[in-house]
Structures are given as structure tokens and as C-alpha cells.
Design an enzyme around this catalytic site. Structure first.
Site, short mmCIF file in Angstrom:
data_model
loop_
_atom_site.label_atom_id
_atom_site.label_comp_id
_atom_site.label_asym_id
_atom_site.label_seq_id
_atom_site.Cartn_x
_atom_site.Cartn_y
_atom_site.Cartn_z
N GLU A 54 0.88 -1.01 0.09
CA GLU A 54 0.00 -0.08 -0.11
C GLU A 54 0.86 1.37 0.02
O GLU A 54 2.10 1.22 0.18
CB GLU A 54 -0.74 0.07 1.03
CG GLU A 54 -0.26 0.06 2.44
CD GLU A 54 -1.06 0.73 3.65
OE1 GLU A 54 -1.40 1.99 3.45
OE2 GLU A 54 -1.19 0.27 4.77
N LYS A 66 -5.33 10.67 1.01
CA LYS A 66 -5.61 9.39 1.51
C LYS A 66 -6.59 8.85 1.01
O LYS A 66 -7.84 9.41 1.01
CB LYS A 66 -5.44 9.54 3.10
CG LYS A 66 -5.80 8.26 3.59
CD LYS A 66 -5.75 8.59 5.44
CE LYS A 66 -6.60 7.28 6.00
NZ LYS A 66 -6.36 7.32 7.49
N VAL A 77 -5.59 0.32 3.25
CA VAL A 77 -5.69 -1.36 3.07
C VAL A 77 -6.88 -1.22 2.01
O VAL A 77 -6.91 -2.22 1.29
CB VAL A 77 -5.95 -1.86 4.26
CG1 VAL A 77 -6.27 -3.14 4.30
CG2 VAL A 77 -4.54 -1.75 5.09
N ASP A 121 -16.60 5.73 14.64
CA ASP A 121 -15.44 5.60 13.49
C ASP A 121 -15.13 4.19 13.39
O ASP A 121 -14.32 3.56 14.16
CB ASP A 121 -14.41 6.58 14.09
CG ASP A 121 -13.24 6.67 12.82
OD1 ASP A 121 -13.21 5.97 11.76
OD2 ASP A 121 -12.40 7.49 12.76
N SER A 165 -13.02 1.86 10.44
CA SER A 165 -12.46 1.88 9.04
C SER A 165 -13.02 1.22 7.98
O SER A 165 -13.70 0.10 8.09
CB SER A 165 -11.11 1.50 9.31
OG SER A 165 -10.40 1.49 8.08
N ALA A 166 -13.03 1.69 6.65
CA ALA A 166 -13.53 0.90 5.76
C ALA A 166 -12.62 -0.36 5.25
O ALA A 166 -13.02 -1.07 4.46
CB ALA A 166 -13.78 1.81 4.41
N ASP A 167 -11.66 -0.34 5.90
CA ASP A 167 -10.77 -1.69 5.70
C ASP A 167 -11.72 -2.81 6.17
O ASP A 167 -11.42 -3.94 5.64
CB ASP A 167 -9.60 -1.44 6.67
CG ASP A 167 -8.72 -0.35 6.23
OD1 ASP A 167 -8.62 0.02 5.15
OD2 ASP A 167 -7.55 -0.20 7.05
N LYS A 196 -3.44 -1.72 15.52
CA LYS A 196 -2.77 -0.65 16.31
C LYS A 196 -3.46 -0.57 17.59
O LYS A 196 -4.97 -0.52 17.42
CB LYS A 196 -2.59 0.63 15.94
CG LYS A 196 -1.71 0.81 14.69
CD LYS A 196 -2.11 1.94 13.66
CE LYS A 196 -3.26 1.84 13.24
NZ LYS A 196 -3.36 2.01 11.52
N1 PSU Z 1 -1.17 1.24 9.71
C1 PSU Z 1 -0.26 1.98 9.91
N2 PSU Z 1 0.03 2.94 8.95
C2 PSU Z 1 -0.81 3.44 7.92
C3 PSU Z 1 -1.93 2.81 8.49
C4 PSU Z 1 -2.16 1.56 9.13
O1 PSU Z 1 0.94 1.55 10.70
O2 PSU Z 1 -0.58 4.57 7.61
C5 PSU Z 1 -3.17 3.66 7.40
C6 PSU Z 1 -3.48 2.18 6.27
O3 PSU Z 1 -3.40 2.47 4.99
C7 PSU Z 1 -4.90 1.95 6.62
C8 PSU Z 1 -5.44 3.23 7.23
O4 PSU Z 1 -5.69 1.34 5.67
O5 PSU Z 1 -4.30 3.67 7.87
C9 PSU Z 1 -6.76 3.14 8.04
O6 PSU Z 1 -7.25 4.21 8.14
P1 PSU Z 1 -8.59 4.66 8.92
O7 PSU Z 1 -8.64 4.31 9.99
O8 PSU Z 1 -8.95 6.09 8.38
O9 PSU Z 1 -9.71 3.78 7.91
MN MN Z 2 -11.98 6.32 10.11
#
Ligand code: PSU
Ligand code: MN
Length: 303
Positions: free
Chosen positions: A24, A85, A105, A135, A137-139, A156
Site C-alpha cells: 500500500e 489518502k 488497506v 468511527d 475503518s472501511a478496511d 494498532k
Molecule cells: N497502519 C499503519 N500505518 C498506516 C495505516 C495503517 O501502521 O498508515 C493506514 C492504512 O493505510 C490503513 C489506514 O488502511 O491507515 C486506515 O485508516 P482509517 O482508520 O482512516 O480507515
Molecule cells: Mn476512520
């Protein structure tokens, strides 16, 4: 109209059923500070090349989802502050406006699947955030919908890990512990959350991944690889740094997709850089494991 452009090298590898691993780009643009970000992205590619696996770093340029980009393009993603992003909610917009975009992701899984790449390595996935702001994530949606294996170090601990695991279970996403029966917590190996599926190595992981899809299931799958023990950060340091960072985030009014990058930076500061060092180590370790799994999967499919 095809919005996907695959590099010749990757297309050739895919045609010949040689192993390819997707990488990614959000961790280049928003996950790690410059110039470490570019260094890590290039190291990830060379780890795969050592294994004779073709790296497929994915990002958005000029209205295209590009599978396989140049060193100069990686450097641009790592240094420009105009990188968007890009997840599902804005992938169409970034393509329509031909903006410079980094894939999360979710959007990397989409791009990998559309190109025929089954294995993807990253640091950690997004999930359910702590607190009650809803909140998510769309992941998680991507893991539910897209049949790609995501090799990561868990999630994390800035997130709500138990809720994230519950959500993955509801969505039917297998979590394969790589040489572990405990869910890894990114900067630490984890301790509390037990896993029911364990792979003893790359061969077993590939077999488990293949079986899930061969029986007709169509979700993504997680391969959860703990950070190597000697590289893990002390649990107390991680917890303290997170508590401090979460209150800074709410004081600063940070919301939405800016939260993850904000917290990553704050946690790194609060831990005197220890989490940052660990972040690099775990990413490179995941890339190595993903390469080994991709080799095993390519062997089964060419048999
Ligand atoms: N984990 C990391 N560094 C990152 C991310 C995850 O150690 O930069 C990124 C990945 O691209 C993941 C995104 O898909 O953060 C998730 O963001 P959000 O919570 O806004 O969906
Ligand atoms: Mn989010």
C-alpha cells in the site's frame, strides 16, 4: 474504460503465475515521516526481490490506479503534501479529478483483487476506533468483500481491538495467527486475545488461505504476524503514549481520516521514537512473511 494500469513486469509475472505481493501507499504518504517513509517502501520492495517475488506498490496518478510504480513516484508520494489518502469513499473522486492519491488497506485490496494479486503486506489494518464516535475503518468492509490475504501485525492499539475482532468475526473474516495463537497488537506481540486458527509457517498459511477460497467463500483473510520479540515495545510505554495521544487528539478536535496519521505521529513522539522504530521493523517483517506465503501459493496454483 480501464482505470487500472499494471506495470509490464507485474503483468508478466501474473501471466506466468509467479508470486507477486501488493504493497500500500498510505503508509508512505501518511503513516511514516519523511525520508524514512521512502526508505521503508524501497526496502520492502527489495526484500521481495531477494525472495524472487515481484513487488506491486499501488497508488493513484493522473486518474489511474497504478499497480507497480517507479522509485521517483515513490519519492513523490513520500515528499509531497498534496497526496490524498484514498479509501472507498473517495476513490472515484481522486480518479475523476486525476489527483495524486495513496491507497489505504481498503483501496489497495480492491486494486490487488482487480489485478489478480492475492497477497498484500502492510503494517496494520484500520478497525473500530475507541470511544463511542462510531468511527469504523472501511478496511473492515474491504476485508468482508474482497478475497485478498492481508498480512499485517494485527491492529494498532490506538483502536478498540476487541471490538475490531468482533466485527471481523461477524463479517466472516478468518484471522490466521502466524506462528502464534495470540492476536498481535502492532507494537507488541499481544497477550490477551486468543486466536483459534494458527499457521505453523508459510506452507500451512497458504493452505489455509487457499482452502477458504476453494470452498467458495469470498471474504478477505488476515494473516496476523507478531512483531519479532526483540523488536517489540514495552506494553506500558505503548499504553501511556496512547493515552496521552488520544487526549491530544480530542483536545485538537482531530476527526475522520486524519485521526490515524495524527495518533501515529503523537504516539511516536510520546514514546521517544520507539514505536516508530518498531513500526518499520514490523512492516519489513510482514513483507518477508507475505513474500514467503506468496511463493507457497504460486507453487500450489502451478501444480
Ligand atoms: N497502519 C499503519 N500505518 C498506516 C495505516 C495503517 O501502521 O498508515 C493506514 C492504512 O493505510 C490503513 C489506514 O488502511 O491507515 C486506515 O485508516 P482509517 O482508520 O482512516 O480507515
Ligand atoms: Mn476512520
Amino acid at each position: 474504460m480501464s482505470i487500472i494500469k499494471i506495470s509490464d513486469e507485474i503483468q508478466e509475472a501474473l501471466n506466468e503465475k509467479k508470486p507477486v505481493v501488493a504493497l500500500e501507499s498510505t503508509l508512505i504518504s501518511h503513516g511514516l515521516p519523511s525520508p524514512l517513509n521512502v526508505d521503508v517502501a524501497l526496502q520492502a520492495e527489495s526484500i521481495l526481490r531477494e525472495l524472487k517475488v515481484v513487488p506491486a506498490t499501488i497508488a493513484l496518478f493522473d486518474g489511474y490506479l497504478r499497480i507497480g510504480i517507479s522509485q521517483a513516484e515513490i519519492e513523490l508520494l513520500g515528499s509531497s503534501d498534496e497526496v490524498t489518502k484514498t479509501s472507498f469513499n473517495n476513490l472515484g473522486e481522486v480518479i475523476a479529478n486525476k489527483s495524486l492519491g495513496a491507497t489505504t488497506v481498503a483501496s489497495t485490496m480492491f486494486a490487488a483483487y482487480r489485478s489478480g494479486i492475492k497477497v498484500f503486506a502492510t503494517g496494520g489494518i484500520g478497525g473500530v476506533h475507541r470511544g463511542s464516535d462510531g468511527d469504523i475503518s472501511a478496511d473492515l468492509k474491504a476485508l468482508s468483500d474482497i478475497p485478498v490475504a492481508v498480512v499485517c501485525a494485527g491492529v494498532k492499539s490506538i483502536l478498540d481491538i476487541p471490538k475490531t475482532l468482533e466485527a471481523l468475526e461477524t463479517l466472516g473474516v478468518p484471522i490466521i495467527g502466524y506462528k502464534t495463537n495470540v492476536f498481535p497488537e502492532f507494537w507488541t506481540q499481544g497477550e490477551d486475545l486468543k486466536l483459534k486458527i494458527v499457521a505453523s509457517g508459510s506452507e500451512e498459511a497458504a493452505h489455509l488461505l487457499n482452502t477458504h477460497w476453494e470452498i467458495g467463500l469470498t471474504t478477505g483473510q488476515l494473516v496476523a504476524v507478531p512483531i519479532p520479540e526483540e523488536k517489540a515495545v514495552d506494553q506500558k510505554i505503548v499504553e501511556n503514549s496512547i493515552t496521552e495521544s488520544l487526549s491530544e487528539a480530542s483536545a485538537a478536535g482531530i476527526t475522520g481520516n486524519a485521526i490515524t496519521p495524527f495518533l501515529l505521529t503523537k504516539v511516536a513522539d510520546a514514546s521517544n521514537g520507539l514505536t516508530l522504530e518498531a513500526n518499520v521493523d514490523l512492516i519489513l517483517n510482514n513483507v518477508q512473511v507475505a513474500g514467503e506465503i506468496a511463493i507457497q501459493m504460486a507453487e500450489t496454483s502451478s501444480r
